[in-house]
Write a protein that holds these residues in place. Sequence first.
Motif, short mmCIF file in Angstrom:
data_model
loop_
_atom_site.label_atom_id
_atom_site.label_comp_id
_atom_site.label_asym_id
_atom_site.label_seq_id
_atom_site.Cartn_x
_atom_site.Cartn_y
_atom_site.Cartn_z
N VAL A 43 1.00 -6.49 5.27
CA VAL A 43 0.58 -5.30 4.52
C VAL A 43 1.66 -4.26 4.75
CG1 VAL A 43 -1.21 -3.58 4.15
CG2 VAL A 43 -1.84 -5.87 4.94
N ALA A 44 2.28 -3.81 3.67
CA ALA A 44 3.50 -3.02 3.82
C ALA A 44 3.59 -1.87 2.83
CB ALA A 44 4.72 -3.93 3.62
N THR A 45 4.36 -0.87 3.21
CA THR A 45 4.79 0.12 2.25
C THR A 45 6.03 -0.44 1.56
OG1 THR A 45 6.21 1.21 3.88
CG2 THR A 45 3.94 2.03 3.68
N VAL A 101 -2.50 -11.26 10.16
CA VAL A 101 -1.92 -10.22 9.32
C VAL A 101 -1.14 -9.23 10.19
CG1 VAL A 101 -4.05 -8.85 9.45
CG2 VAL A 101 -2.46 -8.48 7.55
N GLY A 102 -0.11 -8.63 9.62
CA GLY A 102 0.67 -7.62 10.32
C GLY A 102 1.05 -6.49 9.39
N ALA A 103 1.30 -5.32 9.96
CA ALA A 103 1.71 -4.15 9.19
C ALA A 103 3.22 -3.98 9.26
CB ALA A 103 1.01 -2.90 9.70
N TYR A 104 3.79 -3.46 8.19
CA TYR A 104 5.23 -3.18 8.15
C TYR A 104 5.42 -1.87 7.41
CZ TYR A 104 10.26 -4.12 7.71
OH TYR A 104 11.63 -4.06 7.81
N HIS A 105 5.92 -0.86 8.12
CA HIS A 105 6.19 0.43 7.48
C HIS A 105 7.19 1.21 8.33
CE1 HIS A 105 3.56 2.17 10.55
NE2 HIS A 105 2.60 1.37 10.18
N ALA A 106 7.66 2.33 7.80
CA ALA A 106 8.73 3.09 8.44
C ALA A 106 8.28 3.78 9.73
CB ALA A 106 9.28 4.13 7.46
N ALA A 127 0.85 -1.19 0.00
CA ALA A 127 0.00 0.00 0.00
C ALA A 127 0.88 1.24 0.00
CB ALA A 127 -0.92 0.00 1.21
N ALA A 128 0.30 2.38 -0.39
CA ALA A 128 1.11 3.58 -0.60
C ALA A 128 1.49 4.29 0.69
CB ALA A 128 0.37 4.55 -1.53
N THR A 129 0.65 4.17 1.73
CA THR A 129 0.89 4.96 2.94
C THR A 129 0.80 4.11 4.19
OG1 THR A 129 -1.46 5.51 3.24
CG2 THR A 129 -0.16 6.97 1.81
N HIS A 177 -0.67 -5.23 -5.20
CA HIS A 177 -0.43 -3.79 -5.06
C HIS A 177 -1.78 -3.10 -4.93
CE1 HIS A 177 3.64 -4.76 -6.45
NE2 HIS A 177 4.00 -3.59 -5.93
N TYR A 178 -2.08 -2.66 -3.71
CA TYR A 178 -3.35 -1.98 -3.45
C TYR A 178 -3.35 -0.62 -4.13
CZ TYR A 178 -7.47 -0.59 -0.72
OH TYR A 178 -8.73 -0.19 -0.33
N ASN A 179 -2.18 -0.01 -4.25
CA ASN A 179 -2.01 1.26 -4.95
C ASN A 179 -0.96 1.11 -6.04
OD1 ASN A 179 -2.25 2.20 -1.71
ND2 ASN A 179 -3.67 3.20 -3.13
#
Length: 233
Positions: free
Chosen positions: A120-122, A92-97, A71-73, A139-141
């Motif tokens: 679900v990641a950037t 499910v888990g999130a991964y982003h900065a 995802a984009a954000t 790719h969701y975005n």
Amino acid sequence: VQTVALTATATPRVREDIVHVLGLRKPKQFMSGFARPNLHFGVVTRPNDREKDEELESFLAGMHGSGIIYAATRKRCEALVDWIGKKLKISVGAYHAGLMPDQRRVIQERFMKNELRIIVATNAFGLGIDKPDLRFVIHYNMPGTVEGYYQEIGRAGRDGEPAETILFYSYADVQTHMHFADEIQDPRYKEVVIAKRDRIKEYAEAQVCRRTILLSYFSEETVEACGNCDVCK
């Protein structure tokens, strides 16, 4: 001094830049092919997030194995994780900065151990990831470049078994990339960014074999349609 330059997706222009910037003298270049026959390429045009979610729910209901959703954000990552976990009852888990390094490490380890089925990641996620049994990358975005897109879908199906790749395409995503480009001050860099955005847009809107388009982008010509993308089928 021995120098080795490594990258997964280098066009001829990028390879020339590497040689020039690093000042390499008559370097040997080793390139493997970009074709991944086991990957199915699909693009789904949906105008808004609600319709994307409906399509995503239908896809995940019929899909087995683990996968990555890009995802984009950060905000969209968190929203998708909440929705997938609560409504679809999928681990499910999130991964982003926006996460602390220790949080990202734990999420990645749980995913590698199959304690989480989906990440679900950037685009912060993926460097060094070698999970051979990934069955899908979504790719969701729309990503900003063909290079980024190809690197990210390349994490699917490394065991050689069939894997799905799906790109959700909407004009809203195109507008977002147009907005990013408008804010760039350097005219030369702005021109490059717009050109790369146009190429991924052309890929998403294509009515010819998608694998042929990708291989052509990396200067690997083929005359045969792949038979394993949504256009061919």
